[in-house]
Design an enzyme around this catalytic site. Structure first.
Site, mmCIF file in Angstrom:
data_model
loop_
_atom_site.group_PDB
_atom_site.id
_atom_site.type_symbol
_atom_site.label_atom_id
_atom_site.label_comp_id
_atom_site.label_asym_id
_atom_site.label_seq_id
_atom_site.Cartn_x
_atom_site.Cartn_y
_atom_site.Cartn_z
ATOM 1 N N ASP A 109 6.778 7.158 -61.520
ATOM 2 C CA ASP A 109 6.717 8.619 -61.336
ATOM 3 C C ASP A 109 7.491 9.421 -62.377
ATOM 4 O O ASP A 109 7.007 10.442 -62.864
ATOM 5 C CB ASP A 109 7.103 9.032 -59.899
ATOM 6 C CG ASP A 109 8.495 8.607 -59.506
ATOM 7 O OD1 ASP A 109 9.059 7.723 -60.167
ATOM 8 O OD2 ASP A 109 9.026 9.128 -58.517
ATOM 9 N N ASP A 122 8.091 -0.656 -70.002
ATOM 10 C CA ASP A 122 9.025 -0.018 -69.085
ATOM 11 C C ASP A 122 9.646 -1.211 -68.375
ATOM 12 O O ASP A 122 9.028 -1.828 -67.506
ATOM 13 C CB ASP A 122 8.276 0.911 -68.117
ATOM 14 C CG ASP A 122 9.232 1.543 -67.110
ATOM 15 O OD1 ASP A 122 10.369 1.052 -66.983
ATOM 16 O OD2 ASP A 122 8.832 2.513 -66.445
ATOM 17 N N ALA A 145 12.311 -1.910 -66.421
ATOM 18 C CA ALA A 145 13.291 -1.820 -65.330
ATOM 19 C C ALA A 145 13.451 -3.159 -64.595
ATOM 20 O O ALA A 145 14.563 -3.569 -64.282
ATOM 21 C CB ALA A 145 12.886 -0.717 -64.349
#
Ligand SMILES: *Cc1c(COP(=O)(O)O)cnc(C)c1O
Length: 458
Positions: free
Chosen positions: A125, A215, A217
């Site tokens: 998001d 990404d 993470a």
């Protein structure tokens, strides 16, 4: 007798948590306008809102906190982190940032312009927020299997190479500054991406001369799934798999609040020195000097140590095993959960849980509210509220998946807490037909509305 599984750590410090009554919780959630982000954490018994920054650090990480070097420039803690980034991730350049979205802000400031397109696998998001904030567009190219909670697929986070090639082919590549591969794919349910898919995506991107970024993470959890599910990787160490994963990309953004087992932090990594230099300007403007990027020296040290711990198999087996433990408990009670279980959370399929509540009444948010009232367990909606309105039409976008996410903080809760959570959810499931109506929005922000919005019961 086969010895049962036991965690590869013992507990050195404990934090007391408070139980509450159903009546208290009904009042508190009403006062919080049915938005669980508005609850005081003291009103929560088991907090599964997020696995972000909620990690329990190890004794060695705490030692890094005590020995952190707080020099403005060139701190020892920075060099410790730099060494780990080179050694574990194999990335020559990086900039520290205060968290993951800050890394996105720095990278996108250097790369994105209005009208651009950023393909990926169900962008997170904040990633989508940062893209749309720059009047660019995130295009989701995840495989279709990701959106059906009833089908099993070992790598539901994979990119559909045909979908991606269609986007690359039908647009000028000048409009596509990068492709983002999220590992594991948070928005699709913490689902991993296979090494083969990473490699083939990288090959496709190279052919069209578009850089590929992770990404990252939850890169370590993704590596664990590659080890246990993908052919040819079972005898490789997690660290070897991580190196191979990163060898395929041109850079990465990372929220260190996830797999670096830190409470705060992030970074953006690059293979290309020129791009790093370009991004450095924005890092200094938004984050801080290049060797601390909005973090204290002690945070850099804790992050460096966390990278080493999270890329150990024993830790990951315990971590991901606990997620599966909760998933199995829910499943045994007949609760519709996404399978296979993801790396950091159990996802409950709210549309199948409450088939009589339309998505327009925010089915997954309703489930989050009911679970909180039942047992003081805080989960989070990953559905229509999170999807935000369509920036062009201003209408609600109804995502294919309407999920309640129960994210498990790393090394924080025991399996007794998982049993309690499953039982509370089971009780809501038993009384599901007595719940007739969902929720409506009373107030909301124009972007990332789920954090601050206010709701009412219908
Ligand atoms: C958490 C997260 C981010 C954003 O990181 P923050 O540290 O919360 O700013 C970006 N991408 C993914 C996949 C994440 O899980």
């Amino acid at each position: 007798m086969k010895l049962p599984y036991a965690e590869p750590y013992r507990i050195k410090t404990v934090e007391m948590i408070r139980r509450s009554t159903t009546d208290e919780r009904k009042r508190w959630i009403r006062e919080a306008r049915y938005n669980l982000f508005n609850l005081k954490s003291d009103y929560v018994f088991i907090d599964l809102l997020t696995d972000s920054g909620t990690n329990a650090m190890s004794d060695r990480q705490w030692a890094e906190i005590m020995t952190g070097d707080e020099s403005y420039a060139g701190a020892r803690s920075y060099y410790k982190l730099k060494e780990r980034v080179e050694e574990i991730l194999g990335m020559p350049y990086f900039l520290p940032t205060h968290q993951g979205r800050a890394a996105e802000n720095v990278l996108f400031s250097a790369l994105l312009k209005e009208g651009d397109i950023v393909p990926g696998n169900a962008h997170f998001d904040t990633t989508k927020g940062h893209i749309e904030f720059r009047k660019a567009r995130a295009v989701d190219c995840t495989i279709d299997e990701a959106f059906d909670t009833t089908v099993s697929h070992p790598f539901k986070g994979n990119i559909d190479l045909e979908k991606l090639e269609t986007v690359l082919k039908s647009n000028s590549t000048e409009k596509i500054p990068l492709v983002i591969l999220t590992v594991t794919c948070n928005s699709a349910g913490g689902q991993p991406v296979s090494m083969r898919n990473i490699r083939e995506t990288a090959e496709l991107c190279r052919r069209y001369k578009v850089p590929l970024f992770f990404d990252a993470a939850r890169f370590a959890e993704n590596a664990y799934f590659i080890k246990v599910r993908e052919e040819g990787y079972s005898s490789k160490s997690i660290k070897e798999i991580v190196r191979e994963m990163f060898s395929h990309v041109d850079g990465f953004t990372m929220s260190a609040k996830k797999d670096a087992i830190a409470n705060i932090g992030g970074m953006v990594g690059f293979r290309d020195e020129e791009l790093k230099k370009k991004a450095s300007v924005f890092n200094i403007m938004f984050e801080g000097y290049l060797t601390y990027g909005g973090l204290a020296g002690r945070d850099l040290g804790a992050l460096a140590q966390g990278l080493d711990e999270s890329t150990e198999f024993d830790y990951l087996e315990s971590r991901i095993g606990q997620v599966a433990y909760l998933g199995e408990k829910c499943k045994a009670l007949g609760i519709p959960v996404q399978e296979p279980f993801g790396g950091h959370a159990v996802f409950v399929d709210a549309k199948r849980f409450f088939p009589h509540i339309p998505q327009a009444e925010y089915t997954a948010q309703l489930l989050a509210v009911e679970l909180y009232i039942e047992g003081g367990v805080r989960g989070v909606e990953i559905g229509t509220l999170l999807a935000d309105r369509d920036p062009e039409t201003g209408k609600d976008r109804y995502p294919k998946l309407e999920l309640l996410r129960l994210a498990i903080p790393r090394r924080v809760y025991t399996n007794n807490h998982m049993d309690y959570t499953a039982a509370a959810l089971g009780n809501v499931f038993e009384r599901r037909e007595s719940i007739k109506n969902g929720l409506k929005i009373v107030k909301e922000a124009p972007i990332l509305r789920h954090f601050t919005m206010e709701l009412e019961r219908l």
